[in-house]
Design an enzyme around this catalytic site. Structure first.
Site, short mmCIF file in Angstrom:
data_model
loop_
_atom_site.label_atom_id
_atom_site.label_comp_id
_atom_site.label_asym_id
_atom_site.label_seq_id
_atom_site.Cartn_x
_atom_site.Cartn_y
_atom_site.Cartn_z
N ASP A 20 0.79 -0.93 0.05
CA ASP A 20 0.05 -0.06 0.02
C ASP A 20 1.03 1.33 0.00
O ASP A 20 2.22 0.99 0.34
CB ASP A 20 -0.95 0.08 1.14
CG ASP A 20 -1.77 1.11 1.31
OD1 ASP A 20 -2.32 1.58 0.33
OD2 ASP A 20 -2.31 1.97 2.48
N SER A 21 0.32 2.32 -0.09
CA SER A 21 1.09 3.84 -0.13
C SER A 21 1.80 3.75 1.18
O SER A 21 2.61 4.64 1.45
CB SER A 21 0.43 4.82 -0.56
OG SER A 21 -0.60 4.96 0.52
N TYR A 75 -0.95 8.06 -2.49
CA TYR A 75 -1.05 7.72 -3.99
C TYR A 75 -2.27 8.49 -4.48
O TYR A 75 -2.39 8.64 -5.86
CB TYR A 75 -1.27 6.15 -4.00
CG TYR A 75 -0.34 5.28 -4.12
CD1 TYR A 75 1.11 5.73 -3.94
CD2 TYR A 75 -0.36 3.95 -4.30
CE1 TYR A 75 2.03 5.07 -3.60
CE2 TYR A 75 0.80 3.27 -4.40
CZ TYR A 75 1.87 3.53 -3.95
OH TYR A 75 3.22 2.79 -4.07
N GLY A 76 -3.26 8.90 -3.36
CA GLY A 76 -4.66 9.06 -4.14
C GLY A 76 -4.48 10.50 -4.65
O GLY A 76 -5.62 11.01 -5.13
N CYS A 127 -4.78 -1.84 -1.61
CA CYS A 127 -4.79 -0.38 -1.86
C CYS A 127 -5.78 -0.30 -3.06
O CYS A 127 -5.68 -0.74 -4.12
CB CYS A 127 -3.68 0.34 -2.28
SG CYS A 127 -3.75 2.23 -2.80
N ASN A 128 -7.17 0.34 -2.64
CA ASN A 128 -8.06 0.53 -3.59
C ASN A 128 -7.60 1.53 -4.80
O ASN A 128 -7.92 1.32 -5.92
CB ASN A 128 -9.49 1.26 -2.98
CG ASN A 128 -10.10 0.37 -2.04
OD1 ASN A 128 -11.07 -0.30 -2.33
ND2 ASN A 128 -9.59 0.44 -0.84
N THR A 129 -6.74 2.41 -4.52
CA THR A 129 -6.32 3.47 -5.58
C THR A 129 -5.36 2.86 -6.43
O THR A 129 -5.56 3.01 -7.59
CB THR A 129 -5.53 4.69 -4.76
OG1 THR A 129 -6.12 4.89 -3.62
CG2 THR A 129 -5.11 5.57 -5.60
N GLU A 171 -1.57 8.69 8.18
CA GLU A 171 -0.50 8.43 8.18
C GLU A 171 0.40 9.06 9.31
O GLU A 171 1.29 8.57 9.73
CB GLU A 171 0.31 8.88 6.84
CG GLU A 171 -0.04 7.69 5.59
CD GLU A 171 0.74 6.80 5.67
OE1 GLU A 171 2.01 6.76 5.64
OE2 GLU A 171 0.22 5.55 5.52
N THR A 178 -8.15 1.77 2.25
CA THR A 178 -7.62 1.02 3.25
C THR A 178 -7.33 1.76 4.68
O THR A 178 -7.36 1.11 5.58
CB THR A 178 -6.74 -0.26 2.96
OG1 THR A 178 -5.45 0.58 2.27
CG2 THR A 178 -7.25 -1.10 1.79
N1 DGL Z 1 -4.92 2.99 0.95
C1 DGL Z 1 -4.98 3.60 -0.24
C2 DGL Z 1 -6.45 3.18 -0.85
O1 DGL Z 1 -7.05 2.03 -0.38
C3 DGL Z 1 -4.91 4.94 -0.77
C4 DGL Z 1 -3.92 5.79 0.10
C5 DGL Z 1 -3.20 6.92 -0.45
O2 DGL Z 1 -4.12 7.88 -1.01
O3 DGL Z 1 -2.00 6.90 -0.58
O4 DGL Z 1 -6.71 3.78 -1.73
#
Ligand code: DGL
Length: 257
Positions: free
Chosen positions: A12-13, A44-45, A75-77, A151, A184
């Site tokens: 994940d990020s 990441y988002g 990670c959904n993103t 974070e 997440t």
């Molecule tokens: N945890 C990541 C997700 O499920 C996104 C986190 C991010 O934006 O870095 O999308």
């Protein structure tokens, strides 16, 4: 060469995917795991699809270096942007996640999807809404800034409630039946989100997320491939692209989640 007891790689990020890792560990405690948090590149988002693709491929490469037998994109993103290219690139099972909109649609009232700005704007997620004929039953909210709070460990109820005050005014007087945690990271503040929604919108508001579904899918794929490990005790290792102190933070979050 991988074997049954090669580790399962998660990435994940940052800390978010630890919620998925813990869910998988509870289901499969005899597997070995390696978790890679790309904290140097979080969030990441707020990045472009191309950047997220490249970061996901890089994370996959790191995990591949650990000899993993499967990769979980926790990670959904990253899934939205990169699952296709990850599956083309890596010749092992790649398990992904997407916002748990489908079960939430069964609930009466509107469904609020909280996710990163990248997830809610990407084609893959919008294709999912179309396939589910979600129409105007779903209200998407791109939560810029929430991942950063989590974070940085600002997960106390006051901070998160203040964030929601600012972000959810668009909901007005809608009857909200469910909230989908489409990132997440948000699992670490699920209790506060649930309490907030019940107090401000609907006592019966339900919360959905994809981590149990992802863990179940991982189990299913490993079973089908005859790749289940039964090692006692099993190993869980953490790695990060960011500050090495993250490792201890990851371990603590894993234990307390
Ligand atoms: N945890 C990541 C997700 O499920 C996104 C986190 C991010 O934006 O870095 O999308």
């Amino acid at each position: 060469m991988t074997d049954k007891c090669s580790p399962i790689g998660f990435f994940d990020s940052g800390v978010g995917g630890i919620s998925v890792l813990k869910t998988a560990f509870n289901l499969m405690p005899n597997e070995n795991y390696i978790y890679y948090g790309d904290s140097k590149n979080a969030p990441y988002g707020q990045k472009s699809e191309e950047e997220i693709k490249q970061l996901s491929l890089d994370a996959g490469k790191v995990l591949f270096g650990y000899g993993v037998k499967a990769i979980v994109m926790a990670c959904n993103t990253a899934t939205s942007a990169a699952v296709k290219i990850m599956r083309q690139r890596y010749n092992i099972p790649v398990i992904s996640m997407e916002p748990a909109v489908k079960p939430a649609l069964e609930v009466e009232g509107k469904v609020v999807v909280l996710a990163t700005p990248a997830t809610v704007s990407q084609n893959r997620y919008n294709g999912l809404l179309q396939r589910l004929s979600a129409g105007d039953k779903v209200i998407n909210i791109g939560c810029s800034g929430l991942v950063e709070l989590i974070e940085d460990g600002h997960t106390d109820a006051d901070t998160i409630s203040r964030y929601l005050d600012g972000r959810l005014t668009v909901l007005g007087n809608e009857k909200i039946g469910a909230v989908v945690l489409g990132c997440t990271h948000y699992s670490f503040v699920e209790k506060t989100i649930a309490k907030y929604m019940k107090a401000n919108y609907n006592e019966g508001c339900k919360i959905f997320d994809g981590k149990q579904g992802t863990a179940n899918q991982l189990l299913h794929i490993l079973q089908n491939k005859g790749m289940i490990c039964m090692q006692t005790p099993s190993r869980i290792e953490f790695a990060t692209s960011g500050d090495p102190n993250n490792i201890q933070k990851y371990q603590e979050l894993f234990e307390s989640f």
